[in-house]
Each structure stands twice: as C-alpha cells, then as structure tokens.
Design a protein around this motif. Structure first.
Motif, PDB file in Angstrom:
ATOM      1  N   LEU A 339       0.939  -1.167   0.021  1.00  0.00           N
ATOM      2  CA  LEU A 339       0.089  -0.097   0.013  1.00  0.00           C
ATOM      3  C   LEU A 339       0.928   1.165  -0.042  1.00  0.00           C
ATOM      4  O   LEU A 339       0.483   2.410  -0.421  1.00  0.00           O
ATOM      5  CB  LEU A 339      -0.943   0.153   1.162  1.00  0.00           C
ATOM      6  N   CYS A 340       1.814   1.094   0.696  1.00  0.00           N
ATOM      7  CA  CYS A 340       3.083   2.324   0.605  1.00  0.00           C
ATOM      8  C   CYS A 340       3.864   2.697  -0.666  1.00  0.00           C
ATOM      9  O   CYS A 340       4.502   3.701  -0.719  1.00  0.00           O
ATOM     10  CB  CYS A 340       3.889   2.184   1.834  1.00  0.00           C
ATOM     11  N   VAL A 341       3.872   1.209  -1.436  1.00  0.00           N
ATOM     12  CA  VAL A 341       4.792   1.615  -2.645  1.00  0.00           C
ATOM     13  C   VAL A 341       3.881   1.796  -3.997  1.00  0.00           C
ATOM     14  O   VAL A 341       4.168   1.615  -5.211  1.00  0.00           O
ATOM     15  CB  VAL A 341       5.730   0.605  -2.931  1.00  0.00           C
ATOM     16  N   ALA A 345       1.133   8.800  -5.901  1.00  0.00           N
ATOM     17  CA  ALA A 345       1.164   9.205  -4.562  1.00  0.00           C
ATOM     18  C   ALA A 345      -0.199   9.334  -3.798  1.00  0.00           C
ATOM     19  O   ALA A 345      -0.067   9.102  -2.531  1.00  0.00           O
ATOM     20  CB  ALA A 345       1.988  10.452  -4.458  1.00  0.00           C
ATOM     21  N   ALA A 346      -1.115   9.789  -4.415  1.00  0.00           N
ATOM     22  CA  ALA A 346      -2.408   9.780  -3.804  1.00  0.00           C
ATOM     23  C   ALA A 346      -2.980   8.560  -3.181  1.00  0.00           C
ATOM     24  O   ALA A 346      -3.849   8.603  -2.383  1.00  0.00           O
ATOM     25  CB  ALA A 346      -3.376  10.522  -4.798  1.00  0.00           C
ATOM     26  N   ASP A 347      -2.545   7.421  -3.751  1.00  0.00           N
ATOM     27  CA  ASP A 347      -3.090   6.108  -3.326  1.00  0.00           C
ATOM     28  C   ASP A 347      -2.286   5.611  -2.131  1.00  0.00           C
ATOM     29  O   ASP A 347      -2.823   4.828  -1.473  1.00  0.00           O
ATOM     30  CB  ASP A 347      -2.927   5.122  -4.595  1.00  0.00           C
ATOM     31  N   ARG A 348      -1.131   6.074  -1.778  1.00  0.00           N
ATOM     32  CA  ARG A 348      -0.446   5.740  -0.742  1.00  0.00           C
ATOM     33  C   ARG A 348      -1.085   6.077   0.663  1.00  0.00           C
ATOM     34  O   ARG A 348      -1.362   7.307   0.335  1.00  0.00           O
ATOM     35  CB  ARG A 348       1.119   6.442  -0.892  1.00  0.00           C
ATOM     36  N   ARG A 349      -0.758   5.488   1.609  1.00  0.00           N
ATOM     37  CA  ARG A 349      -1.345   5.824   2.921  1.00  0.00           C
ATOM     38  C   ARG A 349      -0.359   6.826   3.757  1.00  0.00           C
ATOM     39  O   ARG A 349       0.825   7.083   3.428  1.00  0.00           O
ATOM     40  CB  ARG A 349      -1.467   4.549   3.991  1.00  0.00           C
ATOM     41  N   THR A 350      -0.917   7.509   4.606  1.00  0.00           N
ATOM     42  CA  THR A 350      -0.008   8.427   5.434  1.00  0.00           C
ATOM     43  C   THR A 350       0.513   7.516   6.354  1.00  0.00           C
ATOM     44  O   THR A 350       0.092   6.337   6.798  1.00  0.00           O
ATOM     45  CB  THR A 350      -0.810   9.539   6.049  1.00  0.00           C
ATOM     46  N   MET A 351       1.472   8.006   7.282  1.00  0.00           N
ATOM     47  CA  MET A 351       2.071   7.414   8.303  1.00  0.00           C
ATOM     48  C   MET A 351       1.282   7.178   9.390  1.00  0.00           C
ATOM     49  O   MET A 351       1.288   6.226  10.121  1.00  0.00           O
ATOM     50  CB  MET A 351       3.277   7.794   8.859  1.00  0.00           C
ATOM     51  N   SER A 352       0.391   8.099   9.639  1.00  0.00           N
ATOM     52  CA  SER A 352      -0.972   8.069  10.674  1.00  0.00           C
ATOM     53  C   SER A 352      -1.601   6.818  10.188  1.00  0.00           C
ATOM     54  O   SER A 352      -1.850   5.965  11.152  1.00  0.00           O
ATOM     55  CB  SER A 352      -1.709   9.216  10.579  1.00  0.00           C
TER      56      SER A 352
END
Length: 407
Positions: A339-341, A345-352
């Motif tokens: 999910l992070c790669v 960029a809009a599809d990637r999750r935040t660190m929260s």
C-alpha cells in the motif's frame, strides 16, 4: 652577588618565555574557538545556545535570542584525540558525504563522528542542513546529534554512538546475523521506524521529509531500538504544504518514489514510498535492487507484487523466520508495504494510517494497486549509496521504470 643575580635572571627568562608561550597558545586556541563558533553561526543562519567544548571544559556562550536546544561545538583537537587522529581502526563506515568514525571523549562518552569530505561541495550543504534540522528534533526513534566541529576546511558532526550499527549490517551484509533478528524484533523495528516518521511528518516542531530513508540509515542501539539517521538531505515544509517541486533530486535508487525521480515532486508520500520498500526488505532480507525472477529481472517490489497477485505473498518472507513469525502479522506487513509503494502518491497511505493498520489487526485493509517498480537490465548492477539526478535525464544508470498488470 652580581654573578648570582645574572645566573638567576638567565634561569628565569627561559621559564617566563615558556609560560608566555603556553598562555599565548591557550589564548589563541580560545580565540580560534570563538571565531569558529561565529563562523558556524553565520553558516547555519541559526541562533541557538552553543557551549564550546575545550577538552574537558565547557564554556557557555550566551546570546540574546531564545535558547532552543544546546548544540555543542567541539574544538577539532578534542575530536582528533577522541578518534586517535581518525585512525582507520576507528572507522565505522563510509557515507555518501564522508567517513564515519567511532570515538571516546575524555569523560568516557562514546560518540560517532561524521567527517565531511573537504572536496565535496555538497558536504557543506549537508552539514548546514543536518546541524540546523536534527538539533531541533527530539524523538526516541531519531538519532541524536550531540554537536559539531568546524576548523579550516574541516566540518564534523558528532552523534550519539549506537553499538549495533545499522539495520543493513544484520539483514544484508552478514547473513549469519540474520538469525539474531527474529520476527518479533523485526516487527518491533518496523514499529519504531513508523513512530519516527510519524513524528517527522506530523508532530515535530519542524515538519520534515527525510528524502533518503533506507536500511543503512536505520541505526540500532544496544536494545535494538531503531533510530532514523542522516538528515543531510531532509527538507522542511509548512503545515499547509502538501508537496513541493525541487530542481535537485538526491537520494538512493530503489527507495525513491517515481514522482520524485521523474518530476522532482517531493512530499510526505515520498518517505511513505521509501518506508514501503523498507518493510518489504525487512520481511524478506532481500535488497530491492536485486533481481528476483528468472524470466524478467524484477526488483523486490515487482517480485512482491507478482507473488501477491499469485496468492503466494508469504513466499516473500525470509525462510529463517518460519519458526518465530506470526503469518498473519507478516501478511499484514507485506500488505501495508504494498500500500505504501503504490505508483500514484495519492493512493499511498499516510504514516498515521500506517500506525492504525499495523496496530489494529482487526482493521480491514484496502486492496493495493499497481506499485512502481524497476526492471534491472543487468542483474549485477549495484546501486550507489547516494545519487544526484538531473531532471532532464529520463533513464538513470540502466534502470527503467516498468509496469506489470495484476493477474
């Protein structure tokens, strides 16, 4: 009587000359230290409380500005003595901007010293950036900068010493050490990296994007607590700033997000992409820059995506973890990594989001979309530690971005 006086005078004059020489030498060192301090302040454009360390003594120099956090200035002789004049025996490794040494101060404190290369113009930029930034950041999962030293062409950064070196030392450089990192420790390290990044992106006084997050920049203390290091290429951003463009792209191939490599767009999602690569490397003990398919030389991200689509994602896991792992936990980490790669960029999750996904095992995770990954033309290709890329270059060092549709 006159003879005695003459002899006395002859004896005293050399002694007075020697004492005067020592006093002048001491005064010169003190003045030089003050000059270097002012030079450092001018270079940093930064008002902080800077205690100067002369051997065992500390002289606090005050200014009228608000004191933020003490950043010690060490005189060069103190650092040279601590490292046995930068002996090769005390050399810990080589970074992108210069060698790193282990040292011990006169009070017994162990330190790590980054000695920036005199010939590297980029080293000056890193020195200023790291000294200004990390001195203001305080978190258990960030390496602590103790101070710095400046003399002539020398630029040195002094850090806390972390005895277990970097994460890549365990999972890449010495295969026999992989057994020391069972799944419980690896998951603990992943969680610590998440907390460090969350602090940088959301909770620190200076919101920052690291820009060079990779396995070798994750240091481990005596309890194997992870600490993110090397903030020379970090970039601060405003609270309302979602992304920014840069004409100078620096980082490590294999960890850099596609929008950053191709268009110079940097954001928190750039670090998220790097974190995703890190997770997949920690799970598999494989480098992203290797080749992991007999028909097509897929890198680790591409290989993980292929296994995911074939329903065989657990095959990505390092076989040495079989006995210590929770398969559900490993699958969740692989899922979060993918999910992070994701390509966009809009599809990637935040660190929260990542914190929630890793700590709540009942939380349903969305299906990952197409990731950005590379196909290595040469399986023997070795990535450099740090690379600077010109925006007009579309293909760098025989590495091209490729897409593979899920089955």
């Amino acid at each position: 009587m006159s003879l005695v006086i003459v002899v006395g005078v002859v004896s005293v004059v050399p002694l007075l000359s020697y004492v005067s020489f020592l006093l002048l030498k001491k005064l010169k060192a003190k003045v030089e230290g003050m000059v270097n301090r002012q030079k450092l302040l001018r270079e940093l454009g930064h008002n902080v409380s800077l205690p100067i360390i002369f051997g065992n003594r500390k002289t606090q120099v005050h200014n009228d500005q608000t004191v933020k956090r003490d950043l010690k200035i060490f005189d060069f002789q103190t650092i040279a003595a601590a490292t046995d004049n930068f002996s090769p025996a005390n050399r810990l490794g080589q970074g992108g901007f210069g060698p790193v040494y282990n040292g011990k101060l006169l009070d017994g404190q162990e330190i790590a010293i980054k000695r920036l290369s005199k010939s590297s113009g980029q080293g000056i930029v890193e020195f200023k950036n790291e000294a200004k930034l990390i001195a203001k950041l305080q978190h258990t999962n960030l390496v602590r900068l103790i101070g710095c030293s400046l003399q002539g062409g020398e630029r040195l950064l002094v850090y806390e010493y972390l005895p277990n070196k970097s994460l890549d030392f365990f999972i890449f450089r010495m295969p026999i050490r992989k057994s020391l990192l069972d799944w419980k420790k690896r998951f603990y390290i992943i969680e610590g990296i998440v907390q460090g990044l969350l602090y940088l992106h959301k909770y620190s006084r200076l919101r920052a994007i690291h820009r060079d997050l990779k396995v070798s920049n994750i240091l481990l203390d005596e309890q194997m607590n992870p600490k993110i290091s090397d903030f020379g290429m970090a970039r601060t951003y405003a609270m309302n700033e979602l992304e920014a463009n840069t004409n100078r792209i620096v980082g490590t191939h294999g960890y850099m997000s596609p929008e950053y490599v191709m268009n110079g767009i940097v954001s928190m999602k750039s670090d998220v992409y790097s974190f995703g690569v890190l997770v997949l490397e920690i799970v598999s003990s494989k480098k992203n820059n290797g080749s992991y398919d007999t028909e097509r030389p897929l890198n680790l991200v591409g290989y993980a995506w292929q296994l995911w689509n074939e329903g065989k994602a657990l095959e990505l896991m390092d076989p040495t973890l079989d006995e210590s792992c929770s398969s559900d936990e490993v699958m969740r980490c692989i899922h979060v990594g993918l999910l992070c790669v994701q390509d966009r960029a809009a599809d990637r999750r935040t660190m929260s989001d990542v914190v929630s996904m890793l700590t709540n095992d009942t939380m349903a995770l969305p299906k990952p979309k197409q990731p950005a990954f590379f196909i290595n033309i040469s399986s023997d290709y070795e990535e450099p530690d740090v690379t600077e890329i010109k925006l007009e270059v579309c293909s760098v060092n025989d590495v091209t971005i490729s897409r593979m549709e899920g089955r």
